[in-house]
Design a protein around this motif. Structure first.
Motif, short mmCIF file in Angstrom:
data_model
loop_
_atom_site.label_atom_id
_atom_site.label_comp_id
_atom_site.label_asym_id
_atom_site.label_seq_id
_atom_site.Cartn_x
_atom_site.Cartn_y
_atom_site.Cartn_z
N VAL A 109 49.87 46.86 43.95
CA VAL A 109 49.57 46.83 45.44
C VAL A 109 47.80 47.37 45.51
O VAL A 109 46.87 46.92 45.70
N PHE A 110 47.68 48.17 45.13
CA PHE A 110 46.47 49.20 45.02
C PHE A 110 45.64 49.07 43.95
O PHE A 110 44.36 48.60 44.20
N ILE A 111 45.83 48.12 42.66
CA ILE A 111 45.13 47.28 41.54
C ILE A 111 44.83 46.60 42.12
O ILE A 111 43.45 46.20 42.37
N PHE A 162 47.21 32.72 49.41
CA PHE A 162 47.45 32.32 48.96
C PHE A 162 47.86 33.08 47.32
O PHE A 162 46.65 32.90 46.83
N TRP A 163 49.13 31.94 46.73
CA TRP A 163 49.19 32.62 45.23
C TRP A 163 48.42 31.66 44.42
O TRP A 163 47.85 30.20 44.70
N GLY A 168 47.67 36.73 48.05
CA GLY A 168 48.79 36.20 47.82
C GLY A 168 49.81 37.13 47.03
O GLY A 168 51.12 36.96 47.36
N LYS A 169 49.09 37.52 46.02
CA LYS A 169 50.10 38.75 45.16
C LYS A 169 50.33 40.03 46.03
O LYS A 169 51.68 40.59 45.94
N ILE A 170 49.44 40.12 47.21
CA ILE A 170 49.94 41.36 47.83
C ILE A 170 50.76 41.08 48.57
O ILE A 170 51.82 41.74 48.89
N LEU A 171 51.17 39.69 49.30
CA LEU A 171 51.36 39.25 50.30
C LEU A 171 53.08 39.18 50.21
O LEU A 171 54.80 39.67 50.46
N LEU A 212 45.61 26.85 39.29
CA LEU A 212 45.81 27.38 37.20
C LEU A 212 46.66 28.81 38.04
O LEU A 212 47.20 28.95 36.61
N GLY A 213 47.36 29.04 39.33
CA GLY A 213 48.58 29.81 39.96
C GLY A 213 50.01 29.34 39.35
O GLY A 213 50.90 30.03 39.65
N LEU A 214 50.11 27.99 39.40
CA LEU A 214 51.52 27.47 39.11
C LEU A 214 52.09 28.05 37.99
O LEU A 214 53.57 28.16 37.91
N SER A 215 51.38 28.03 36.96
CA SER A 215 52.36 28.77 35.70
C SER A 215 53.15 30.28 35.87
O SER A 215 54.44 30.36 35.47
N GLY A 216 51.74 31.10 36.32
CA GLY A 216 52.09 32.72 36.74
C GLY A 216 53.54 32.44 37.79
O GLY A 216 54.08 33.27 38.16
N LEU A 217 53.62 31.04 38.39
CA LEU A 217 54.26 31.29 39.53
C LEU A 217 55.45 31.05 39.50
O LEU A 217 56.73 32.14 39.79
#
Length: 263
Positions: A109-111, A162-163, A168-171, A212-217
């Motif tokens: 979260v910090f990063i 949104f991811w 989105g990453k924080i949420l 772009l986020g689909l694979s990482g999700l």
């Protein structure tokens, strides 16, 4: 004058928070700068920004992206990632990377948050200083206001929940902190909402990020369990920091977001 003084105090606080990340920051950035692929991507990124937004807004966008990504890099290094670096990417903006994952959700979260948060102090310094300079140097003051607005707009967009945007990453981590079993479902639902919003508003940038986020999700469900979870207390503090940062940028960025209709 009071606003400028407060802004400079906030800038000093940001410097103190990331002081360990600024020290020794050269090696990673030099490697990126000497990488022909990175240089090529940076040239294309600058050209694309100028092509889409014009010289003034395009260059302001590049400066805002550099500041944002350096916030991530500095935060990485505060957390012990000495190899952290970033590169500019056409249309996407930029990407900060490290050879290893943050060890905990607190570090994550910090990063993630410091990418947007590092721009708060410079944004307020630019806005307050431009007010003082408006009569003496209107062109300079206007340019400072544009840069401040672009910093606000870029980061307000990036903090949307949104991811794979930072918001989105924080949420996702916050949901995992309080309701671990719901993290994947909430992220998927918000990704679908983001795709629908991108289509309805014809927001090309948002749609690109969703794709772009689909694979990482799909991989994130495993990654999030490899890191140490944070306590509810820290989760509440993280949520407060995220919401405060997002609300501040949204308040400043509304004129710019209206102008570009989210992309």
């Amino acid at each position: 004058m009071v606003a400028l003084f407060v802004s400079l105090c906030l800038l000093s606080g940001t410097w103190a928070t990331l002081r360990g990340g600024f020290a020794g920051s050269g090696p990673g950035l030099r490697r990126t700068g000497l990488d022909p692929n990175a240089v090529g991507l940076a040239v294309v990124a600058v050209g694309a920004a100028v092509w889409f937004f014009g010289w003034v807004f395009g260059l302001a966008f590049i400066v805002a992206v550099l500041l944002h990504e350096y916030g991530h890099v500095a935060a990485f290094r505060v957390c012990g990632h000495a190899d952290a670096q970033f590169r500019l990417l056409p249309l996407v903006g930029g990407q900060a990377i490290s050879s290893r994952l943050p060890g905990s959700h607190v570090e994550e979260v910090f990063i993630t948050l410091m990418g947007p948060a590092i721009g708060l102090a410079p944004m307020f310094v630019l806005l307050s200083a431009s007010e003082l300079l408006w009569n003496a140097a209107p062109h300079l003051a206007y340019g400072m206001q544009i840069l401040a607005m672009v910093i606000a707009g870029l980061n307000a967009f990036n903090l949307m929940p949104f991811w794979p945007l930072d918001g989105g990453k924080i949420l996702r981590i916050l949901v995992f902190t309080f309701l671990p079993g719901a993290a994947q479902g909430v992220t998927l639902a918000l990704s679908a909402l983001a795709a629908a919003l991108a289509i309805l508003t014809q927001s090309y940038f948002l749609f690109i990020f969703v794709l772009l986020g689909l694979s990482g999700l799909l991989q994130s469900a495993q990654v999030i369990r490899l890191q140490r979870p944070m306590s509810w207390r820290r989760g509440l503090l993280a949520a407060g920091a995220y919401l405060t940062t997002t609300a501040t940028y949204a308040w400043v960025a509304l004129p710019l977001l209206s102008m570009f209709r989210l992309g």
